[in-house]
Design an enzyme around this catalytic site. Structure first.
Site, PDB file in Angstrom:
ATOM      1  N   ARG A   8       0.819  -1.213   0.000  1.00 39.99           N
ATOM      2  CA  ARG A   8       0.000   0.000   0.000  1.00 39.99           C
ATOM      3  C   ARG A   8       0.855   1.266   0.000  1.00 39.99           C
ATOM      4  O   ARG A   8       1.930   1.281   0.592  1.00 39.99           O
ATOM      5  CB  ARG A   8      -0.910   0.001   1.246  1.00 39.99           C
ATOM      6  N   ASP A   9       0.327   2.307  -0.618  1.00 43.36           N
ATOM      7  CA  ASP A   9       0.993   3.607  -0.658  1.00 43.36           C
ATOM      8  C   ASP A   9       2.404   3.446  -1.224  1.00 43.36           C
ATOM      9  O   ASP A   9       3.380   3.931  -0.663  1.00 43.36           O
ATOM     10  CB  ASP A   9       1.034   4.197   0.759  1.00 43.36           C
ATOM     11  N   CYS A  10       2.456   2.807  -2.407  1.00 43.22           N
ATOM     12  CA  CYS A  10       3.744   2.308  -2.903  1.00 43.22           C
ATOM     13  C   CYS A  10       4.737   3.388  -3.297  1.00 43.22           C
ATOM     14  O   CYS A  10       5.929   3.112  -3.410  1.00 43.22           O
ATOM     15  CB  CYS A  10       3.502   1.351  -4.064  1.00 43.22           C
ATOM     16  N   ALA A  49       5.150   6.242  -1.546  1.00 46.65           N
ATOM     17  CA  ALA A  49       5.457   7.090  -0.390  1.00 46.65           C
ATOM     18  C   ALA A  49       5.642   6.222   0.842  1.00 46.65           C
ATOM     19  O   ALA A  49       5.726   4.992   0.749  1.00 46.65           O
ATOM     20  CB  ALA A  49       4.338   8.104  -0.191  1.00 46.65           C
ATOM     21  N   SER A  63       1.732   6.246   4.666  1.00 47.10           N
ATOM     22  CA  SER A  63       0.628   5.317   4.881  1.00 47.10           C
ATOM     23  C   SER A  63       0.932   3.929   4.343  1.00 47.10           C
ATOM     24  O   SER A  63       0.048   3.217   3.881  1.00 47.10           O
ATOM     25  CB  SER A  63      -0.652   5.861   4.248  1.00 47.10           C
TER      26      SER A  63
END
Ligand code: BGC
Length: 633
Positions: free
Chosen positions: A303-305, A307, A310
């Site tokens: 998830r939130d690959c 950054a 999150s």
């Protein structure tokens, strides 16, 4: 979550995709021109001494090259601000003339306008007759009862600007993204009338198990008691005028984020999914009115690959996709499909930022892996297929925001990706009820004082440094165009778009009051835009942001709702690592001293300092969002 904006080629991008106002494939004109029109009038929101209204004007006769709409108020209502037309008022009589960009309206074309007005009396009757170019619309005036808003809002927005310097919106509504979704379809308690003005109402209906086109129409949004308690505590601690404004936020519906497996059953004292649905059911039972609960599905592997703020608990390399399906989606489906919840409407927001990351951010290893393994597409397809199969559950896929996908070179591949997604989903295209933009972002719903194609000093607004030739300078024009493209690709014409308006109001003392008079493009744009960011790639805890439009159904053509998905006051992320068991990291984009990267044009981040972990309560941010709310709380 992170909201990433990737700048595409700055130069020659064909403007043709966005046609504002001047369009058109005109039908053959009869020998003598006949003016005919119909009007839908609605009260979008009302507070003690004012209200926000919407007027949708439809040309049911011969094409117009310009138009003047007139109507009268009966209860002393005075327009304080209007958009998508030049608004003026003399005594009770209101006159709206077209902007340069929306004067041409073909037969069947619509113009969506809006306004705020002061209301000195307890009654707020709808105008009984509307005329265009001197001809009464439909020849009849048959408004039904004045609408009742379902949520109490007790203070007025700040609207001191003169009506005559009316703002301009960039919505290209007159150049028909017009599709089969009727603008008047809705909460409607009064039967729609096609000739003469139609008054729509936001009054909620009695609960029903029937599947509907738009789950937000005729429904009250679920008030999350956990969030409301947090807001009320902050309001009580602050006290005074600001505390009173804060307390109003507790009356608004916000989404519930299932941001990890543990959130399904409830973690750290927060309610789990079943407890939220029980509470929603209780709100429905006590009010006797339909409730819609908005639930964010947010736990894809990797998830939130692009950054760190999150990042989640699952990794593709560690069997994350299988775990996502069996330990996350399946238990959610098991709860939502319980018969006791059948009369609730449950709206699911599918995986913010995930699929947009596959369009622009494959240079990040985790995004490349999400792409090459198919894990993001398969995960969302699995979720949508299972969720949509439940008769009272609705699916909305996240589409980032205009500052991310608003170039044709990003939008077209994204629409193609959505077709691929549908092809891998049980139920195909029809498993999708709609799409949602601006989740947890701050891109304005409407830039009120300029359009993307307006020329300043010989150059279009969209060519300014701030917009980098993006076709869309605001969310509403973006989602309307995207919807048209998705339908053309194969999605049903019933799909509806939504915008997260929880933090994109940009009010407060720094908000421009009108268009700049500068003829220098960048000077003009920087002084005219309500978006106070330095760069559209900035996303973390933006300094100066304010709460935006209140949640509401059917706010404009093609839109199901404005929703508050990111609960105002919950952080986007921390700049220094804070130990946690959620997989979240420290993100430099949340550090106000960080000088940026290619995704924000190497600018300062404009983030508020000292933020807590993503999702945690951030008092300083909440205070600023309330202070800068527009419309004011
Ligand atoms: C966070 C989630 C949180 C959500 C709403 C996201 O950025 O990662 O943990 O639930 O925001 O505040």
């Amino acid at each position: 979550m992170s909201i990433r904006m990737t700048r595409r080629r700055a130069a020659v991008v064909a403007v043709g995709a966005v046609v504002v106002g001047t369009v058109a494939v005109l039908p053959a004109l009869p020998a003598s021109a006949a003016t005919a029109c119909s009007v839908t009038y609605k009260i979008v929101n009302q507070w003690s001494n004012g209200f926000q209204g919407g007027v949708t004007l439809k040309n049911t006769g011969d094409a117009w090259t310009s138009w003047t709409l007139t109507f009268s108020f009966a209860n002393g209502q005075t327009v304080s601000q209007g958009w998508s037309g030049k608004w003026a008022q003399s005594s009770a009589n209101v006159t709206v003339t077209n902007e340069t960009w929306n004067g041409s309206v073909a037969n069947g074309g619509v113009v969506d306008m809006g306004f705020t007005a002061n209301l000195p009396s307890a009654t707020n009757a709808a105008p009984t007759s509307f005329s265009v170019n001197g001809v009464v619309c439909g020849g009849t005036s048959t408004p039904t009862s004045a609408p009742v808003t379902s949520r109490a809002v007790t203070s007025a927005p700040v609207t001191s600007r003169a009506v005559t310097s009316a703002p301009v919106t960039s919505r290209a509504v007159t150049s028909a993204p017009v599709t089969s979704r009727a603008v008047t379809s809705a909460p409607v308690t009064s039967a729609p009338v096609t000739s003469g003005p139609v008054v729509t109402s936001a009054a909620p209906s009695t609960p029903s198990t029937a599947r509907v086109d738009n789950p937000y129409a005729g429904a009250n949004g679920y008030i999350n008691p956990d969030y409301a308690a947090q807001v009320n505590a902050a309001a009580a601690a602050k006290g005074g005028t600001l505390g009173a404004a804060m307390a109003k936020v507790a009356q608004q519906p916000t989404a519930v984020w299932l941001d990890r497996i543990a959130a399904i059953n409830g973690a750290n004292g927060a309610k789990g999914l079943a407890a939220h649905l029980d509470a929603a059911l209780a709100q429905q039972t006590s009010s006797g009115k339909q409730v819609v609960a908005t639930i964010v599905i947010y736990d894809l592997p990797n998830r939130d690959c692009s950054a760190l703020a999150s990042n989640g608990e699952l990794l593709i390399a560690n069997n994350g996709l299988a775990r996502y399906k069996t330990e996350y989606i399946d238990p959610i489906v098991a709860i939502m499909s319980q018969s006791k919840y059948a009369s609730l409407r449950i709206s699911t927001i599918l995986e913010p930022d995930s699929l947009p990351n596959l369009i622009t951010n494959l240079s990040f290893a985790k995004c490349a892996e999400a792409n090459s393994t198919g894990a993001y597409v398969d995960g969302v397809a699995y979720a949508a297929g299972k969720l949509h199969a439940i008769p009272n559950v609705y699916t909305y896929v996240d589409v980032a925001h205009s500052g991310w996908l608003g170039w044709d070179s990003n939008l077209t591949p994204f629409v193609n990706l959505m077709a691929t997604l549908a092809s891998r989903t049980t139920g195909g295209y029809s498993a999708y009820d709609g799409f949602v933009s601006n989740t947890a972002n701050t891109t304005p719903t409407i830039e009120p004082y300029m359009t993307a194609t307006q020329s300043i000093g010989g150059n279009p607004v969209r060519s300014a440094n701030f917009y980098q030739w993006n076709q869309y300078i605001d969310e509403q024009s973006f989602v309307q165009a995207l919807r048209t493209a998705l339908i053309a690709k194969g999605f049903p014409s019933t799909i509806g778009m939504m915008i997260d308006t929880s933090r994109n109001g940009w009010g407060g003392s720094a908000r421009p009051a009108g268009a700049s008079t500068s003829t220098d493009l960048n000077t003009f744009v920087n002084a005219t835009k309500i978006d106070r960011r330095i760069h559209r790639g900035n996303w973390c805890n933006q300094n100066g942001a304010g709460i935006g439009f209140r949640p509401q159904a059917n706010p404009a053509a093609g839109l199901d709702a404005y929703v508050w998905i990111k609960p105002p006051g919950e952080s986007d992320g921390a700049s220094a690592f804070i130990p946690n068991d959620e997989g979240k990291g420290a993100d430099p984009m949340c550090d106000p001293t960080y000088t940026g990267n290619s995704l924000n044009g190497n600018n300062l981040t404009n983030a508020l300092p000292n933020a807590p972990l993503a999702g945690k309560w951030f008092p300083a941010q909440f205070e600023q969002l309330v202070t800068n709310a527009y419309p004011a709380l």
